[in-house]
Each structure stands twice: as structure tokens, then as C-alpha cells.
Motif scaffolding. Sequence first.
Motif, short mmCIF file in Angstrom:
data_model
loop_
_atom_site.label_atom_id
_atom_site.label_comp_id
_atom_site.label_asym_id
_atom_site.label_seq_id
_atom_site.Cartn_x
_atom_site.Cartn_y
_atom_site.Cartn_z
N LEU A 273 5.68 -8.06 -10.55
CA LEU A 273 6.96 -8.79 -10.44
C LEU A 273 7.47 -8.80 -9.00
N ILE A 274 7.33 -7.66 -8.35
CA ILE A 274 7.80 -7.58 -6.96
C ILE A 274 7.07 -8.60 -6.09
N TRP A 275 5.74 -8.63 -6.18
CA TRP A 275 4.99 -9.53 -5.29
C TRP A 275 5.03 -10.97 -5.79
N GLY A 276 5.09 -11.14 -7.12
CA GLY A 276 5.16 -12.49 -7.67
C GLY A 276 6.49 -13.16 -7.36
N GLU A 303 15.64 -1.67 -13.93
CA GLU A 303 15.98 -0.57 -13.00
C GLU A 303 14.85 -0.35 -11.99
N ARG A 304 13.61 -0.36 -12.49
CA ARG A 304 12.48 -0.10 -11.59
C ARG A 304 12.28 -1.23 -10.59
N VAL A 305 12.45 -2.47 -11.06
CA VAL A 305 12.27 -3.61 -10.14
C VAL A 305 13.33 -3.55 -9.04
N ILE A 306 14.56 -3.24 -9.42
CA ILE A 306 15.64 -3.17 -8.42
C ILE A 306 15.35 -2.07 -7.40
N ALA A 307 14.92 -0.92 -7.89
CA ALA A 307 14.66 0.20 -6.97
C ALA A 307 13.56 -0.18 -5.98
N LYS A 308 12.51 -0.81 -6.47
CA LYS A 308 11.39 -1.16 -5.58
C LYS A 308 11.80 -2.29 -4.62
N ALA A 309 12.55 -3.28 -5.14
CA ALA A 309 12.95 -4.41 -4.29
C ALA A 309 13.82 -3.94 -3.12
#
Length: 498
Positions: A273-276, A303-309
Motif C-alpha cells: 500500500l505504501i509503494w502503490g 494504523e500501520r499504514v499511517i505510521a509507515k507513511a
Amino acid sequence: MADDTTFQNYIGGQWVDAQSGETFESRNPARTSDLVGHFPLSGGADVEAAVAAAKAAFETWRLVPAPKRGEILKRVGDLLTERKNEIAFEMTREMGKPHFETKGDVQEAIDTAYYAMTMGRQLFGHTVPSEMNNKFNMTVRRPIGVCGLITAWNFPVAVPTWKMFPAILSGNTVVFKPSEDAPHSGMLLVKVMEDAGVPPGVVNLVQGAGATGQAIVEHDDVAAISFTGSSETGAALAQQAAADHKRVSLEMGGKNPAIVMEDADLDLAMEGLIWGAYGTTGQRCTATSRLIVHEDVHDELVERVIAKAKELRLGYGNDAGVDVGPLINQKALDKVAGYMDVAREDGASIALGGAAATGDGLDDGFFFQPTLFTNVTRDMRVAREEIFGPVLSVIKVSSFDEAIDVANDVKYGLSSAVYTRDIARAFQALRDIDAGITYINGPTIGAEAHMSFGGVKATGNGHREGGWEVYDFYTETKTCYIDFSGGLQRAQIDNYDD
Ligand SMILES: NC(=O)C1=CN([C@@H]2O[C@H](COP(=O)(O)OP(=O)(O)OC[C@H]3O[C@@H](n4cnc5c(N)ncnc54)[C@H](OP(=O)(O)O)[C@@H]3O)[C@@H](O)[C@H]2O)C=CC1
Ligand SMILES: O=C(O)CCC(=O)C(=O)O
């Protein structure tokens, strides 16, 4: 080249200015004070000259054996390999995506060149049994003539090569118009073609803004148009071309879904999701713009996507450590910013980002924060329209059937992704998602040169780029009957009649 910052068209093997003498500028979208160069603002007269050169060259190029044409494309691939770093540097400077991505863009062009080389020995027709004795039936492929290639700026080297290499391998000649937002990248590609020994007139470059593309589409001697860009421009262009009986291939917008089910590997899904969604600043036709997630894992995944983004580093893509570059121009920045109001008005929540990114060296570029909308429903505009920026809309669902239904509920159909450990769901998705491309347990991005590429519904018009299917677009089938009966056929027919 006229000098370091003034560049020219390439017509009939000569570098020339626009006949009007007018130019337009290309600037670095991460540092707008950095001028990439001045490029010819071409008009009808320049297109006329380019088409005439392509038409003249066609008469000899079509007779060069296809394996020989393939050998020239091998040299193109070798030269692109040699120049990969310098071309990637200039692409990043011109259109903003980070150096590791522009290197990938050039690599895709290299792969496309080597694949085209192999197709030089595989431009197969069919042999088919005849209804008659002493008669032989077969089909052969013929080139079409002059092809007009009109492209967007986001894959400024790879996407033109998806068109140019199969076109010329098949014996056609081309007039190429890069996007006005990536003229230098297009020019560097054409320079490689010249240096690799592509004969004069086979590849012609005409720079310009919208009017230039239109002149190519309208020219009587252009037999086929291959277009990559927005659905709006593509639809208008196709109407014009249909009136003139031209063949047209369209690759247009997307609103690509990633479905994440409750049994998915969430680390894998988060990474995809992050790279896409945020890779290439979301400016890919295949970008993930909708996350359709099962309610059981919604909160944890968001939550995980926000933290990584939040860890992504924005900046000028030729600087070390930059993950995400700017948007292409002010218009794109305004468009993406405008969708923040649309989201609020429709009742979505902005869980991350939501504004232009400033400070820390970003003020002189078109940067936008990676953004996540939650509480999105399928009917909202942010769930339906192509935003073409670093924006992901999250839609919660409670079953796999609902997820597929939501995935299909948009006008586009390019790419899609499904994260699940259930093989039955994976195959159901491959069968039921209305898209040209479906990835299982991978992001919506990552096309390979030898696989067909294209979409359904408002994304395309039934043609494909990449793979061997693209060679169907650039060739006409000639049906051949060879009668060696010496006049006996009539007698055979008479016998049947008895
Ligand atoms: N499906 C796919 O493979 C891909 C699709 N895209 C789509 O491209 C879009 C972004 O690219 P963008 O450059 O903004 O798209 P545009 O449609 O604005 O432009 C695409 C190309 O068409 C040219 N053009 C503009 N008007 C005309 C006309 N009337 N006749 C002929 N040519 C014309 C443009 O020239 P100029 O720039 O000089 O105006 C440009 O070279 C997004 O929608 C994206 O999804 C992007 C990449 C891949
Ligand atoms: O990564 C991909 O799938 C290729 C995307 C692409 O070609 C594009 O967005 O123009």
C-alpha cells in the motif's frame, strides 16, 4: 542540440528548431528555479515535416528484414544500459520521481528493447489448411505506415518505448510527441535511437503542447495513433481518429483498488500500500487509490499504514535518501489540494496529511503530504475520481463479495490487488474483478515488459501494450492464397458439385 539549455526537434535525421522559432520551458518540479531547458513549440508545419520524413523513410524501413531491425533495437538496449544513470538523473530533475524510480523506468525501456529484438525473429503469421488440393494458405504481418505516438510525463522513457520499439520493430516509422511536462526525457530517448543507428526518418521527435498532438492526430498520412494520457484527452482524440478511420490504442486513467482481507499478511499489505499509493507521488495510472479493507483488520492496517507513511522522506529525488518527490506542476498541486475540500464536504475524515508539504527545502517545489482518507463510502467522489496524487481512500467492507463489488463500482478498470491467504478467494478475484491487471499478494504497480498491459472500461479501448499482443496493434494481417494447381481447381469444384 543548439546549446546546453535549448533543445530541438528531430526530423528526418536532423536536429531542427520549430519553424515558428517559438519555445516553451521545462522546469524542475522539486526546485522550480532550476530551468531544465527550452523546447520547440511546434505547430502544424513541424508536424507536416515530421510526417513527410516518416512517410519517406517507411518505404525503405519496411523492407529491412525484421531480425535486422531487431539487431538495431539490441543496440538501443545496450546504449540505454550505458546511459541509464545519466538519463535517470535528468528524468528525476525534469519530472520529480526519485532516482531509484527513474532508474527503474529506464530499465523497463531496456527490457522492452531486448524483448523487441527477440520479436524480430518471431513476427509469426499462421499457416492454415486450404479447402483445395494444390493450394497453400497463410497469413503474414505487414507494417501499417506512419504511427503517431503521444505520451504522458509520468513514465517519460518507459511508456514511449512501449510504443516506439514494437512500432519500428514491425517496420513502421513514427512521429513521437512527448508530454510538454517531460520534453527533455523524450529527447534523451530519441538521442539514443539516433546514436544506436536507427536510420533517418524512422523516429521523428516533435515537441510541443496540446496543439501539436492534435495536428498529429488530424494528419491524413498518419495511419495509427497510440496514446497514453487522461481519459478526457483520449476520448476526444479517439473521436477525431474514428472519423478519419485511423487505428487507435488508448491507455488512460485508473482508480485502482487494493483489497485486504482479514486473513492477509498485514506486513506485506502495508508495504504494498505504501509503494502503490505514495510511490511516484501517486502519479501512476496503476497507483493504488482505494484501500478496500475487511472490518476485522481495518483499524490495525490503517494504523500501520499511517505510521509507515510518516517515515517517508519527501524531497528532490536526486538527493540521497528521498522516498517521494513532488507533483508535476502547480495545476496538479491545486487539483490534489482541491480534493481535500471534496473529501470534507462528502464526510470523509483526513487521517493523515491533507495539505501541501512545505519547509525543510520543499518550498520551491510542488510537494504534497502523503494523505489518507478514512470513513470513505463507495459513492463519494474521492472513491470514484482519479486524483493522481499521494492520496489513498479507505473503504471498510464486511465480506469478500462486497469487496469485489466495491472494487468494480468505478468507471475505470486498469490494475487491482488482493491480499489474502485463501487460494479460492485469489482465483475468484482473478475471475471477477473488472480490470486489465490483477496482482495477488502484491501492489497494483510493477508492470513487466513482456506481459500485456492495459485496462478495461474507461481505461482503454481493448488494445494492449507490452507482451506480444502489442504487435497485433502495429501490424496488419495479409491473407495469402498460393494456388499451384495450374488451373485444376475448377475441375475439383466441378467434382464436388457432382
Ligand atoms: N493507462 C496508462 O498506461 C497510463 C495512463 N496515464 C494517464 O495519464 C494521465 C496523466 O497524464 P497527462 O499528461 O496529464 O495526460 P493528458 O491527457 O493531459 O496528456 C497526454 C498527452 O496527450 C497530449 N495531448 C493533449 N491534448 C491533446 C489533443 N487534443 N490531441 C492530441 N494530443 C493531446 C499531451 O500533450 P501536452 O502535454 O503537450 O498537452 C500529452 O502528450 C492520467 O490520467 C493517467 O492515469 C498515465 C500513464 C500511463
Ligand atoms: O508500475 C506499473 O505498473 C507501470 C505503471 C505505468 O506504466 C504508468 O503509470 O504509466
